[in-house]
Design an enzyme around this catalytic site. Structure first.
Site, PDB file in Angstrom:
ATOM      1  N   CYS A   2     -17.378  -5.492  44.072  1.00 16.45           N
ATOM      2  CA  CYS A   2     -16.589  -6.235  45.055  1.00 16.45           C
ATOM      3  C   CYS A   2     -17.456  -6.474  46.275  1.00 16.45           C
ATOM      4  O   CYS A   2     -18.604  -6.012  46.342  1.00 16.45           O
ATOM      5  CB  CYS A   2     -15.332  -5.467  45.449  1.00 16.45           C
ATOM      6  N   LEU A  51     -13.318  -8.168  42.665  1.00 15.03           N
ATOM      7  CA  LEU A  51     -13.512  -8.284  41.228  1.00 15.03           C
ATOM      8  C   LEU A  51     -12.590  -7.232  40.629  1.00 15.03           C
ATOM      9  O   LEU A  51     -12.825  -6.028  40.768  1.00 15.03           O
ATOM     10  CB  LEU A  51     -14.962  -8.006  40.840  1.00 15.03           C
ATOM     11  N   ASN A  76     -16.198  -0.632  47.967  1.00 14.00           N
ATOM     12  CA  ASN A  76     -16.838  -1.250  46.808  1.00 14.00           C
ATOM     13  C   ASN A  76     -17.454  -0.123  45.977  1.00 14.00           C
ATOM     14  O   ASN A  76     -18.321   0.595  46.458  1.00 14.00           O
ATOM     15  CB  ASN A  76     -17.919  -2.230  47.269  1.00 14.00           C
ATOM     16  N   GLY A  77     -16.996   0.040  44.742  1.00 11.02           N
ATOM     17  CA  GLY A  77     -17.575   1.082  43.910  1.00 11.02           C
ATOM     18  C   GLY A  77     -16.629   1.556  42.833  1.00 11.02           C
ATOM     19  O   GLY A  77     -15.605   0.934  42.549  1.00 11.02           O
ATOM     20  N   THR A 332     -42.708  -6.762  42.341  1.00  7.97           N
ATOM     21  CA  THR A 332     -42.200  -6.321  41.042  1.00  7.97           C
ATOM     22  C   THR A 332     -40.691  -6.500  40.945  1.00  7.97           C
ATOM     23  O   THR A 332     -40.151  -6.773  39.868  1.00  7.97           O
ATOM     24  CB  THR A 332     -42.592  -4.853  40.766  1.00  7.97           C
ATOM     25  N   ARG A 335     -40.167 -10.310  40.176  1.00  9.96           N
ATOM     26  CA  ARG A 335     -40.581 -10.603  38.792  1.00  9.96           C
ATOM     27  C   ARG A 335     -39.534 -10.151  37.783  1.00  9.96           C
ATOM     28  O   ARG A 335     -39.138 -10.888  36.897  1.00  9.96           O
ATOM     29  CB  ARG A 335     -41.885  -9.867  38.476  1.00  9.96           C
TER      30      ARG A 335
END
Length: 554
Positions: A2, A51, A76-77, A332, A335
């Site tokens: 969320c 969500l 959120n979690g 990194t 990528r």
């Protein structure tokens, strides 16, 4: 997954500006949105993008319950032990939402107590209008993100992602900072909505057993054998993360970490009576070794498998979008994020899977990176592993969260379970080293029980740029060829003057930095250093290709 957003002490009264800023993170919660002012406190505004994963009816936020109507929660979690907490303390939950446990624990023992009792991942903003306090907190590994913007006059803004604060920053001329993982902060709340920091406290340190592990029945029953313990702890970490009212899927590269997780998800879903096939997803270019390996795993575990291919042009085209969502210019990270971003886009567009499991964290916890072969002593390897875990929120965890959240998915990472990581941290450093020319030996040995095909279980680790690459040209080489046309030698030479903080050492680094500055100018401090392998003094590129023993150690 969320998105939370909060504003304290904003005296502009510009509702449209507030709405536009909060809307910047709408991708994190595509199901519903709410923004509201706080009763009896001027200039306070809370917003939430949802969500819906559990309790579709009563799970909307800011959460308030009749028992404690003066407490407002943005969160959120996922809290995996919320039912155990309810049973142990005799709480009477009024919703089916796991986040409600935060309110009850706070009322029982205060905010630090509450945070220390949570088995899960979280970023929260809790407002107590009776006590006139605001509290912020974030989980130990920083799996769920949170940023803060504040000034000395009492203004503060909070958001799941920094992009929801950048427009406000232009007016406030203050720094946006990542909220530190494992901390809670307490603020006094004034009637005009201004806040003042009272204290910042650490509620949990890596390598120590969290306080909630003292709760009866919260420990799994395991034997004394190290490999048995690891197998049981990883299995339990996956099992507790299956809580969801939405369809579950898995990212599957065909490497050890994602394969173990996907195999366990499939096995445990069948045992729990989930009546749909688990979907697995792999991505790569034509001829990718990852896709070939993932296909073998999917056939072995019986998942509904999806293969996503991308062209060099699609990969290069996605780079700018990826950096915007990542809020990072680390080489990194960028990528490795392209493939994860593209496969997440496919999942959202083409399937109904929403809760996605992945293998992030295993390389940090279990010394899986190839440069650990170069560790001068077991103790040095152990120290480096702990450092990587402390910084995960700026690199692999950041990548995993942002690339999935960009497409409205919720990611779950069992290898960062606190029971597992605290047990692994307690092991003798000698046991954690690569063994018999294979990294993550203990995890491989723990699952040498038919869960996976042997060639997958003992498959050597590959650099991401090799695993997703086509048989003709690697992703690494494709990026370098494109960037060579975008950045000149003179630009790179002048980079220390243009970017005095973390100056790019390569053209690729310069290219990413320019895109980052386009969206987040002046905020390069979010990443304090560029991720590079340790014990390689002449290495300026994070790829495993810089290791002399790459492809020769197994």
């Amino acid at each position: 997954m969320c998105g939370i957003w909060a504003l304290f002490g904003d005296d502009t009264g510009d509702i449209s500006k507030q709405y536009r800023s909060a809307a910047k993170i709408s991708h994190r919660g595509p199901d519903s949105f709410r923004i509201e002012s706080v009763n009896h406190f001027g200039n306070c505004c809370l917003a939430f993008h949802r969500l819906a994963i559990v309790d579709d009816l009563y799970g909307m936020q800011p959460m308030r319950i009749k028992t404690y109507p003066y407490v407002w929660l943005l969160y959120n979690g996922e809290i995996y032990n919320y039912r155990k907490v309810e049973k142990h303390f005799g709480f009477n939950y009024l919703t089916e939402c796991d986040g409600e446990s935060i309110i009850h624990l706070y009322m029982k023992g205060g905010i630090q107590y509450a945070a220390s009792m949570l088995d899960g991942v979280f970023a929260f903003c809790l407002l107590d209008t009776m006590a006139k306090k605001v509290y912020l907190g974030r989980d130990t590994f920083g799996v769920r993100p949170m940023f803060k913007l504040s000034d000395e006059e009492g203004f503060m803004a909070v958001c799941s992602e920094a992009k929801g604060l950048v427009d406000i920053q232009k007016h406030k001329k203050s720094e946006i900072v990542p909220f530190p993982p494992g901390y809670v902060e307490t603020f006094e709340l004034q009637p005009n909505g201004n806040v003042a920091l009272v204290e910042s406290e650490k509620f949990h340190s890596l390598g120590t057993s969290p306080k909630w592990m003292d709760v009866p029945e919260s420990l799994v029953s395991i034997g004394q054998d190290v490999e048995e313990n690891i197998r049981e702890l990883i299995t339990d970490a996956v099992k507790k993360r299956l809580m969801s009212d939405r369809r579950i899927g898995c990212l599957l590269s065909g490497g050890l970490d994602s394969s173990v997780v996907a195999a366990l998800v499939c096995k445990l879903c069948k045992e729990s009576g989930i009546n749909y096939p688990v979907q697995t997803f792999s991505i790569g270019m034509e001829g990718s070794t990852d896709i070939a390996a993932a296909r073998k795993v999917a056939a072995h575990i019986g998942s509904e498998h999806h293969e996503v291919t991308f062209t060099p042009e699609e990969g290069v085209q996605a780079v700018e979008e990826v950096i915007y969502h990542l809020e990072s210019y680390d080489i990194t990270t960028v990528r490795a994020s392209v493939g994860m971003y593209l496969v997440s886009r496919y999942i959202t567009k083409e399937t109904d899977s929403v809760v996605i499991f992945s293998g992030e964290g295993a390389d940090e916890v279990a010394q899986g990176y190839l440069y650990f072969y170069k560790a001068p002593t077991p103790e040095a390897g152990n120290e480096e592993s702990m450092r990587l875990m402390r910084d995960l929120h700026m690199f692999d965890v950041l990548r995993a969260d942002r690339t999935t959240a960009a497409h409205g998915l919720e990611l779950r990472v069992p290898f960062l379970d606190h029971q597992l990581t605290s047990f692994y941290a307690s092991l003798d450093p000698i046991l954690k080293q690569p063994k018999n020319k294979c990294e993550k030996y203990l995890i491989r040995k723990a699952f040498d029980n038919g869960l996976l095909p042997s060639e997958i279980l003992w498959r050597p680790k590959e650099a991401f740029s090799d695993g997703v690459s086509s048989s003709k040209k690697s992703w690494f080489e494709i990026l370098q060829d494109h960037i060579e046309t975008q950045v000149t030698d003179s630009q790179l030479e002048e980079s220390p003057q243009k970017f005095p903080f973390n100056p790019p050492l390569t053209k690729e680094g310069y290219f990413y930095r320019e895109i980052f500055e386009k969206y987040y100018h002046g905020n390069s401090h979010w990443i304090p250093y560029i991720w590079l392998p340790k014990w390689l003094p002449d290495c300026s590129d994070p790829s495993a290709r810089c290791l002399a023993h790459y492809r020769t150690r197994c």
